[in-house]
Design a protein around this motif. Sequence first.
Motif, mmCIF file in Angstrom:
data_model
loop_
_atom_site.group_PDB
_atom_site.id
_atom_site.type_symbol
_atom_site.label_atom_id
_atom_site.label_comp_id
_atom_site.label_asym_id
_atom_site.label_seq_id
_atom_site.Cartn_x
_atom_site.Cartn_y
_atom_site.Cartn_z
ATOM 1 N N LEU A 42 0.370 -0.992 -0.552
ATOM 2 C CA LEU A 42 -0.105 0.360 -0.362
ATOM 3 C C LEU A 42 1.416 1.228 -0.182
ATOM 4 O O LEU A 42 0.625 1.950 -0.880
ATOM 5 N N ASP A 43 1.549 0.840 0.726
ATOM 6 C CA ASP A 43 2.753 2.448 0.527
ATOM 7 C C ASP A 43 3.853 2.840 -0.653
ATOM 8 O O ASP A 43 3.673 3.625 -0.725
ATOM 9 N N ALA A 44 4.193 1.953 -0.733
ATOM 10 C CA ALA A 44 4.238 1.893 -2.824
ATOM 11 C C ALA A 44 3.164 2.204 -3.646
ATOM 12 O O ALA A 44 4.083 2.947 -3.972
ATOM 13 N N GLY A 45 2.511 1.597 -3.496
ATOM 14 C CA GLY A 45 1.320 2.043 -4.253
ATOM 15 C C GLY A 45 1.150 3.237 -3.799
ATOM 16 O O GLY A 45 1.001 4.446 -5.633
ATOM 17 N N ALA A 46 0.922 4.674 -2.659
ATOM 18 C CA ALA A 46 0.514 6.045 -2.262
ATOM 19 C C ALA A 46 1.724 6.471 -2.786
ATOM 20 O O ALA A 46 1.940 7.418 -3.489
ATOM 21 N N ALA A 58 -3.563 8.677 -3.526
ATOM 22 C CA ALA A 58 -1.977 8.978 -2.657
ATOM 23 C C ALA A 58 -2.203 8.511 -1.650
ATOM 24 O O ALA A 58 -2.362 7.942 -0.306
ATOM 25 N N ARG A 59 -2.806 9.913 -1.126
ATOM 26 C CA ARG A 59 -4.012 10.155 0.178
ATOM 27 C C ARG A 59 -4.790 8.938 1.185
ATOM 28 O O ARG A 59 -4.276 8.677 2.250
ATOM 29 N N ALA A 60 -5.744 8.277 0.324
ATOM 30 C CA ALA A 60 -6.397 7.818 0.500
ATOM 31 C C ALA A 60 -5.261 6.205 0.860
ATOM 32 O O ALA A 60 -5.881 5.740 1.982
ATOM 33 N N LEU A 61 -4.227 6.299 -0.171
ATOM 34 C CA LEU A 61 -3.683 4.592 0.101
ATOM 35 C C LEU A 61 -2.875 4.996 1.406
ATOM 36 O O LEU A 61 -2.821 3.681 1.431
#
Length: 264
Positions: A42-46, A58-61
């Motif tokens: 999740l952090d990488a996706g954000a 990005a903020r949601a992730l």
Amino acid sequence: MKNMKGGFQPRSVTRLAGFPRAEMIAELAQGMSLIAAHVANLDAGANILHEAGSPVPARALKAISTEEAGKYLVLLDAARCARSPEDLRKRQLARFSSHLAKGIYSETAWYRPRDLAQLERDIGDLRLEAYLDGPNGADWIFRNVVESRREESLYVDFVRTDDGETFWQSPGVLGDSGFAVTSDAVRLVGALHRAGASTEAGLTVVDEIWHDFVPSSSTHWSEVEKRTYRTLEAWQQANLTAEATPADARHILDSWTFPLHSLE
């Protein structure tokens, strides 16, 4: 109610409180490993979305990854619980499903309390349903800071101010303001995972070193630091820290706080 794929029914994680200690630790290790991988993804996706100029998703992730990091820390504290009574572990494991509890765990990842009394005061502030703030300290009423921060990143809501005004609030209006690429809670979980905390052997060490730690309000941070250092040494001696870096060890020493399982 059965799901469509395999007929499995979700079970409350509080059932683990009644497992023999070794079985509970094995289940915690499996769950924590999965959560740590999910947090990292999740952090990488954000980060990717943020760099691509998409701050709202990005903020949601980021909000989800930070809450999942809190979930990891909730389970880790279950391994730090006293071995009895069972009700203490059950209450701790119930926090796995509480947005507020997971948010508080995430918040404390960047706290540096002098002693447990200071941490208790800080957590008390985070539990408030509403609080006063503003230019003069008491100008406006704000809702719970943990819940509002989470929901403002995830949902469109119809809100009401303390003076009766109503309006729609959307994550889109936040834009890129205040975006942190990686939260302290996510960093802490990554460091703990690489150091071996998500393994059966690692959690067995946690149980052995922490189960009899019952801090009082006057217990100084240095007492936590001593046990954390002993834990890191034991993980290293058990060859669990191959993926960890010196920076990971420092971060764990600085950020893995007092056990919260005995606090409201």
